[in-house]
Scaffold this motif. Structure first.
Motif, PDB file in Angstrom:
ATOM      1  N   UNK A 126      41.303  40.040  36.612  1.00  0.00           N
ATOM      2  CA  UNK A 126      40.903  40.891  36.332  1.00  0.00           C
ATOM      3  C   UNK A 126      41.308  41.745  37.811  1.00  0.00           C
ATOM      4  N   UNK A 127      41.950  43.025  37.571  1.00  0.00           N
ATOM      5  CA  UNK A 127      42.378  43.957  38.891  1.00  0.00           C
ATOM      6  C   UNK A 127      41.604  44.534  39.644  1.00  0.00           C
ATOM      7  N   UNK A 168      47.521  46.452  44.921  1.00  0.00           N
ATOM      8  CA  UNK A 168      48.584  46.269  45.200  1.00  0.00           C
ATOM      9  C   UNK A 168      49.269  44.869  44.729  1.00  0.00           C
ATOM     10  N   UNK A 169      48.581  43.976  44.607  1.00  0.00           N
ATOM     11  CA  UNK A 169      49.663  42.976  44.355  1.00  0.00           C
ATOM     12  C   UNK A 169      49.945  43.322  42.537  1.00  0.00           C
ATOM     13  N   UNK A 187      45.275  49.788  37.964  1.00  0.00           N
ATOM     14  CA  UNK A 187      44.327  50.869  38.719  1.00  0.00           C
ATOM     15  C   UNK A 187      43.454  49.391  38.787  1.00  0.00           C
ATOM     16  N   UNK A 188      41.999  50.056  39.480  1.00  0.00           N
ATOM     17  CA  UNK A 188      40.949  48.595  39.263  1.00  0.00           C
ATOM     18  C   UNK A 188      40.239  48.868  37.830  1.00  0.00           C
ATOM     19  N   UNK A 189      39.646  47.887  37.756  1.00  0.00           N
ATOM     20  CA  UNK A 189      39.169  47.631  37.031  1.00  0.00           C
ATOM     21  C   UNK A 189      39.724  46.969  35.068  1.00  0.00           C
ATOM     22  N   UNK A 190      40.912  47.084  35.679  1.00  0.00           N
ATOM     23  CA  UNK A 190      41.826  46.190  34.316  1.00  0.00           C
ATOM     24  C   UNK A 190      42.548  45.161  34.504  1.00  0.00           C
TER      25      UNK A 190
END
Length: 574
Positions: free
Chosen positions: A67-68, A82-83, A94-97
């Protein structure tokens, strides 16, 4: 990882053909096995992984999913934004992907590959058992045929429909023996489904095995005419079968035994192959009268009487002194089977013991007579009810007659009158009388009128025959075309011809002359004479006959050469 799609597809088809598992099910099993093995290799059962098998492309793709997030709390399940963007520059995360980390089958360790193989085999076995359960759950209570695969001291292994079942020694009939490759019939007693798949319970010693044999060999049981009410069996020793016929014209015991025991012998031949003495079968006629049913169940022993206690389900039967051992049977098998068949506790005593104790019992003859009387009463009641149903229809008045059974007299009488009128009209047009009037009730009167026309009037008498004698005879004048002198002359000529030697000749003229004389005689007066219908010549026809007779008198018979005529007709005959 790329694979040979053609070879992989042919392997799936082979598995489907041999084990009966569909290709889609095999692919799903393979995916589940790879997922479990990959998780185990990653070191955590909570790892998110994904496996995709594409047959068209011939590829197996495996991914670890993370999870991002903005801030990483668990690096085993999460990755920072970032990673993720650094590792995959082609996409901006993006966050949540989800971030997919690809893996290859080649990266799997050897232990992981062996675990995949083991799990796949286990899933195949479970799938086969589920298929067996679906196949055999409808075969419970039936007989199936298989081949012996293995024999040991504890039992035998039988191959049936792509699987094997184990038949324990206790489920065999007596001391029967089988060899590998031999065909065997087994009874499916139960199919149990569990977490490990289906478990098929088979037997040859159950009562159901004997019931199926009876159904196969006896047509009346197969079509339902005869019903098997109960079976008590000790495999390899003796069996008792209670049968009942729904058709009063069919003897249940006789139908099961067959002519000269042919039917029952076919069944006995399939019960065991170990000893010389085959399993014995007693056919018992089922009866709703418990006393008679118990007495019949003790066969082959014949009981003299019985004392029955229906409340306590207990019966005491009396047998002759020399029939006690037969009634009990070897090692008590006969009485045990009778108890299981009837559901009553049965005590057997001898006739002498019953007399000593003063036991009052109902004799076998009395029981049979009572049952016969009951059956006669039931049959008479059923017959009366059937007649009432046939004769009385619901909703119809009493005395109602079906339309097809009615007789319409008025219509028939009108039709008959029209038929008689048409017949009378047709007979009158032909100058004939009705066909149905006897000749004794007709009177024919010949009348001669001045207009040279002869008519015949047929007078139908309506009065009885007894009144005919009182009728006054009425004379009618008849005109005669030939004189009496001519008639006498013709008669004399005929007498001369009769006195002459008989010759073989044929003369049409003489025949015509003779016919004319007969016609002349027929023209004699007739007074109220009851005769049949006759044809009458007209005046013109009579004149023609006279002229022909006059022309014939010119010829002299003596000048005729009869030999010439005889020769002519002899040649014609030849």
């Amino acid at each position: 990882m790329a694979i040979n799609a053609k070879d992989f597809l042919s392997a799936l088809e082979e598995i489907e053909a041999s084990k009966g598992i569909s290709k889609d099910a095999v692919l799903q099993m393979l995916e589940d096995s790879l997922i479990r093995a990959f998780r185990k290799q990653l070191g955590g059962d909570d790892a998110a992984v994904k496996v995709n098998i594409d047959l068209e492309k011939g590829a197996i793709d495996m991914y670890q999913i993370k999870e991002v997030v903005d801030e990483v709390e668990d690096d085993f399940l999460q990755i920072s934004v970032t990673d993720a963007n650094i590792r995959d520059a082609n996409r901006k995360y993006q966050a949540g992907e989800e971030f997919h980390i690809p893996a290859s089958i080649d990266d799997l360790r050897k232990a992981t590959a062996l675990s995949v193989k083991s799990m796949l085999k286990q899933k195949f076995a479970e799938a086969e058992k589920n298929i067996l359960y679906e196949t055999f759950k409808d075969k419970i209570g039936t007989i199936i045929t298989g081949k012996v695969e293995k024999v040991d001291e504890r039992g035998i292994s039988v191959n049936i429909i792509k699987t094997s079942v184990y038949l324990p020694r206790k489920e065999l009939i007596g001391d029967e023996k089988f060899v590998v490759g031999e065909t065997i019939k087994i009874y499916v007693d139960d199919v149990a489904g569990g977490t490990k798949g289906a478990h098929i319970v088979v037997s040859r010693s159950k009562e159901g095995f004997l019931r199926c044999l009876f159904t196969e060999e006896i047509h009346e049981i197969y079509d339902g005419t005869i019903e098997i009410k109960a079976i008590a069996r000790e495999a390899g020793e003796r069996s008792k079968v209670a049968v009942y016929s729904h058709n009063p014209n069919v003897d249940p015991a006789g139908a099961c035994i067959g002519p000269n025991g042919s039917r029952i012998q076919k069944i006995v031949a399939q019960l065991g192959n170990g000893g010389i003495n085959k399993e014995k079968i007693d056919i018992i006629g089922y009866s709703e009268n418990p006393a008679l049913y118990i007495l019949e169940a003790l066969k082959p022993a014949r009981a003299l009487g019985i004392v029955l206690d229906t409340d306590e389900k207990r019966a005491t039967t009396i047998v002759k002194d020399d029939s006690l051992s037969l009634a009990i049977g070897r090692r008590g098998v006969n009485v045990r089977l009778a108890v299981r068949l009837t559901g009553y506790n049965i005590d057997i005593i001898t006739e002498s013991d019953a007399l000593e104790s003063g036991l009052v019992y109902q004799t076998y003859e009395d029981v049979v007579a009572e049952e016969s009387e009951r059956l006669a009463t039931v049959k008479a009641q059923l017959t009366s009810e059937t007649e009432e149903v046939i004769n009385v229809l619901t909703g119809l008045p009493e005395g109602y007659i079906a339309p097809q059974d009615r007789i319409y007299k008025e219509t028939m009488s009108s039709v008959e009158s029209e038929l008689e009128d048409s017949l009378d009209y047709g007979t009158a047009a032909r100058g004939e009388g009705p066909y149905d009037v006897p000749a004794t009730e007709k009177e024919t009167v010949i009348e001669t009128k001045t207009d040279d026309e002869v008519q015949v009037a047929e007078i139908q008498k309506d009065e009885p025959v007894a009144e005919k004698a009182e009728a006054v005879e009425e004379l009618k004048e008849v005109k005669i075309a030939t004189s009496l002198e001519e008639l006498e002359k013709s008669l004399e000529e005929e007498a001369v011809k009769a006195a002459a030697p008989v010759r073989k000749r044929s003369s049409r003229r003489n025949v015509n002359k003779f016919d004319a004389s007969e016609d002349s005689e027929a023209a004699t007066p007739v007074v109220s004479q009851k005769v049949e219908k006759m044809s009458i010549y007209t005046e013109e026809e009579l004149r023609a006959i006279e002229e022909e007779e006059k022309a014939e008198e010119v010829y002299v018979e003596d000048n005729i050469d009869y030999d010439e005529f005889d020769k002519y007709y002899d040649e014609d005959i030849r």
